[in-house]
Motif scaffolding. Structure first.
Motif, PDB file in Angstrom:
ATOM      1  N   MET A   1       0.837  -1.195   0.000  1.00 29.66           N
ATOM      2  CA  MET A   1       0.000   0.000   0.000  1.00 29.66           C
ATOM      3  C   MET A   1       0.877   1.252   0.000  1.00 29.66           C
ATOM      4  N   ILE A   2       0.388   2.281  -0.661  1.00 31.55           N
ATOM      5  CA  ILE A   2       1.016   3.603  -0.626  1.00 31.55           C
ATOM      6  C   ILE A   2      -0.032   4.572  -0.094  1.00 31.55           C
ATOM      7  N   GLU A   3       0.323   5.313   0.933  1.00 33.52           N
ATOM      8  CA  GLU A   3      -0.628   6.244   1.525  1.00 33.52           C
ATOM      9  C   GLU A   3      -0.050   7.659   1.545  1.00 33.52           C
ATOM     10  N   MET A   4      -0.827   8.591   1.039  1.00 32.60           N
ATOM     11  CA  MET A   4      -0.472  10.016   1.089  1.00 32.60           C
ATOM     12  C   MET A   4      -1.199  10.630   2.280  1.00 32.60           C
ATOM     13  N   ILE A   5      -0.442  11.192   3.186  1.00 30.24           N
ATOM     14  CA  ILE A   5      -1.006  11.695   4.434  1.00 30.24           C
ATOM     15  C   ILE A   5      -0.759  13.196   4.550  1.00 30.24           C
ATOM     16  N   ASP A   6      -1.786  13.983   4.275  1.00 29.87           N
ATOM     17  CA  ASP A   6      -1.745  15.444   4.449  1.00 29.87           C
ATOM     18  C   ASP A   6      -0.525  16.063   3.766  1.00 29.87           C
ATOM     19  N   ILE A   7      -0.405  15.813   2.442  1.00 30.75           N
ATOM     20  CA  ILE A   7       0.753  16.278   1.678  1.00 30.75           C
ATOM     21  C   ILE A   7       0.571  17.729   1.236  1.00 30.75           C
ATOM     22  N   TRP A   8       1.497  18.562   1.641  1.00 31.70           N
ATOM     23  CA  TRP A   8       1.555  19.956   1.206  1.00 31.70           C
ATOM     24  C   TRP A   8       2.883  20.191   0.490  1.00 31.70           C
ATOM     25  N   GLY A  54       9.734   9.644  -4.146  1.00 26.57           N
ATOM     26  CA  GLY A  54      10.817   9.945  -3.228  1.00 26.57           C
ATOM     27  C   GLY A  54      11.888  10.837  -3.821  1.00 26.57           C
ATOM     28  N   VAL A  55      11.698  11.259  -5.069  1.00 24.93           N
ATOM     29  CA  VAL A  55      12.658  12.161  -5.706  1.00 24.93           C
ATOM     30  C   VAL A  55      12.642  13.521  -5.021  1.00 24.93           C
ATOM     31  N   GLU A  56      11.478  13.909  -4.511  1.00 27.39           N
ATOM     32  CA  GLU A  56      11.311  15.214  -3.870  1.00 27.39           C
ATOM     33  C   GLU A  56      10.540  15.011  -2.569  1.00 27.39           C
ATOM     34  N   ASN A  57      10.804  15.851  -1.584  1.00 32.38           N
ATOM     35  CA  ASN A  57      10.112  15.754  -0.306  1.00 32.38           C
ATOM     36  C   ASN A  57       8.960  16.751  -0.230  1.00 32.38           C
ATOM     37  N   PRO A  58       7.896  16.386   0.455  1.00 30.73           N
ATOM     38  CA  PRO A  58       6.820  17.362   0.666  1.00 30.73           C
ATOM     39  C   PRO A  58       7.262  18.428   1.656  1.00 30.73           C
ATOM     40  N   THR A  59       6.622  19.581   1.600  1.00 28.50           N
ATOM     41  CA  THR A  59       6.878  20.618   2.598  1.00 28.50           C
ATOM     42  C   THR A  59       6.325  20.188   3.947  1.00 28.50           C
ATOM     43  N   ARG A  60       5.190  19.490   3.895  1.00 25.76           N
ATOM     44  CA  ARG A  60       4.540  18.993   5.110  1.00 25.76           C
ATOM     45  C   ARG A  60       3.790  17.721   4.758  1.00 25.76           C
ATOM     46  N   GLY A  61       3.617  16.841   5.731  1.00 25.12           N
ATOM     47  CA  GLY A  61       2.945  15.581   5.480  1.00 25.12           C
ATOM     48  C   GLY A  61       3.950  14.478   5.174  1.00 25.12           C
ATOM     49  N   ARG A  62       3.441  13.279   4.880  1.00 25.04           N
ATOM     50  CA  ARG A  62       4.347  12.166   4.621  1.00 25.04           C
ATOM     51  C   ARG A  62       3.709  11.129   3.703  1.00 25.04           C
ATOM     52  N   ILE A  63       4.578  10.324   3.107  1.00 24.71           N
ATOM     53  CA  ILE A  63       4.167   9.201   2.273  1.00 24.71           C
ATOM     54  C   ILE A  63       4.531   7.913   3.001  1.00 24.71           C
ATOM     55  N   ARG A  64       3.556   7.049   3.175  1.00 23.70           N
ATOM     56  CA  ARG A  64       3.831   5.727   3.743  1.00 23.70           C
ATOM     57  C   ARG A  64       3.892   4.727   2.597  1.00 23.70           C
TER      58      ARG A  64
END
Length: 216
Positions: A1-8, A54-64
Motif C-alpha cells: 500500500m502507498i498512503e499520502m497523508i496530508d501532503i503539502w 521519493g525524488v522530492e520531499n513534501p513541505t509537510r505531510g508524509r508518504i507511507r
C-alpha cells in the motif's frame, strides 16, 4: 500500500513570497490498483509524482510506502550522462538488486540503441535518451509504476512498444498515471482522481471522473 497523508508542497516564487501547489493531499493506493490522476498543466501532477517516488520531499505531510515504487517512467531522475547506457543499466541493477547481465541485456534490447548503448549518454540525441530512459524504467519489476505523460515516447512503433510493455507490467502491479489526456486514463485505469486547487478528488468510476474533469 502507498498512503499520502496530508501532503503539502510550497515553492518560493521568483517574484518573492511563496506558491503552494499541493494542499493537504490524502489518498491510498493498494496493490493492483490502476489509478489515473487528471489535472490541467500546472496543477501539480508532476510534483505529486516526484513526491510519491521519493525524488522530492513534501513541505509537510508524509508518504507511507509498503510496496516498491518506481521513479516516474521515462523521467531522467538519476541518469548518469557522463557514462554509457550500459553503465546506467548496471547502476540500476546494483541499486535495485536485479541480475546484472539480465538487466543490461534487457535495456540494450528494449532501447534499440545499437552501438550507441556503449557510448556516453551525453552524446545521445533527445530521442536516444528517451529510448534509454524507457528501457531503464521497465528493467525493474516494481510493485507500483508511476507514469507521467510518457506514453508517446519516440516514433509510432516505439511508442506502441512502450504501451505494450506497460500493459504487461500492470497485470501484476499497481499503477498511478498522471495525464491531461482522458483517453489514456480511460484505457489504462480502473479508477481516477482529479487534482485541482491543490487537492485530490477520487472517483470510483473513470467516466464520471473524466466527465467532471472535462467540465472544469
Amino acid at each position: 500500500m502507498i498512503e499520502m497523508i496530508d501532503i503539502w508542497k510550497t515553492f518560493e516564487s521568483h517574484k518573492g513570497g511563496h506558491h503552494t501547489i499541493l494542499r493537504g493531499v490524502h489518498g491510498r493506493i493498494r496493490k493492483g490498483d490502476h489509478v489515473g490522476i487528471l489535472g490541467r498543466n500546472g496543477s501539480g501532477k508532476s510534483t505529486l509524482m516526484r513526491i510519491l517516488s521519493g525524488v522530492e520531499n513534501p513541505t509537510r505531510g508524509r508518504i507511507r510506502r509498503e510496496m516498491s515504487i518506481s521513479w516516474p517512467i521515462g523521467g531522467a531522475y538519476g541518469l548518469l550522462t557522463q557514462v554509457s547506457g550500459a553503465s546506467n543499466a548496471r547502476f540500476i541493477s546494483r541499486l535495485y538488486g536485479t541480475p546484472l547481465q539480465q538487466t543490461q541485456d534487457f535495456v540494450e534490447e528494449f532501447s534499440e540503441l545499437g552501438r550507441f548503448y556503449y557510448e556516453p549518454v551525453n552524446t545521445y540525441s533527445s530521442g536516444m535518451v528517451s529510448r534509454l530512459l524507457m528501457g531503464l524504467s521497465f528493467a525493474v519489476d516494481f510493485d507500483c509504476y508511476l507514469v507521467d505523460e510518457a506514453l508517446s515516447t519516440g516514433d509510432v512503433r516505439f511508442a506502441a512498444k512502450c504501451r505494450h510493455m506497460l500493459e504487461v507490467r500492470r497485470e501484476n502491479a499497481a499503477m498511478i498515471l498522471v495525464s491531461h489526456n482522458a483517453s489514456h486514463v480511460r484505457q489504462y485505469c480502473d479508477t481516477a482522481a482529479i487534482l485541482r486547487n491543490g487537492a485530490l478528488e477520487f472517483y470510483e468510476d473513470v467516466d464520471e471522473a473524466i466527465s467532471a474533469y472535462q467540465g472544469l
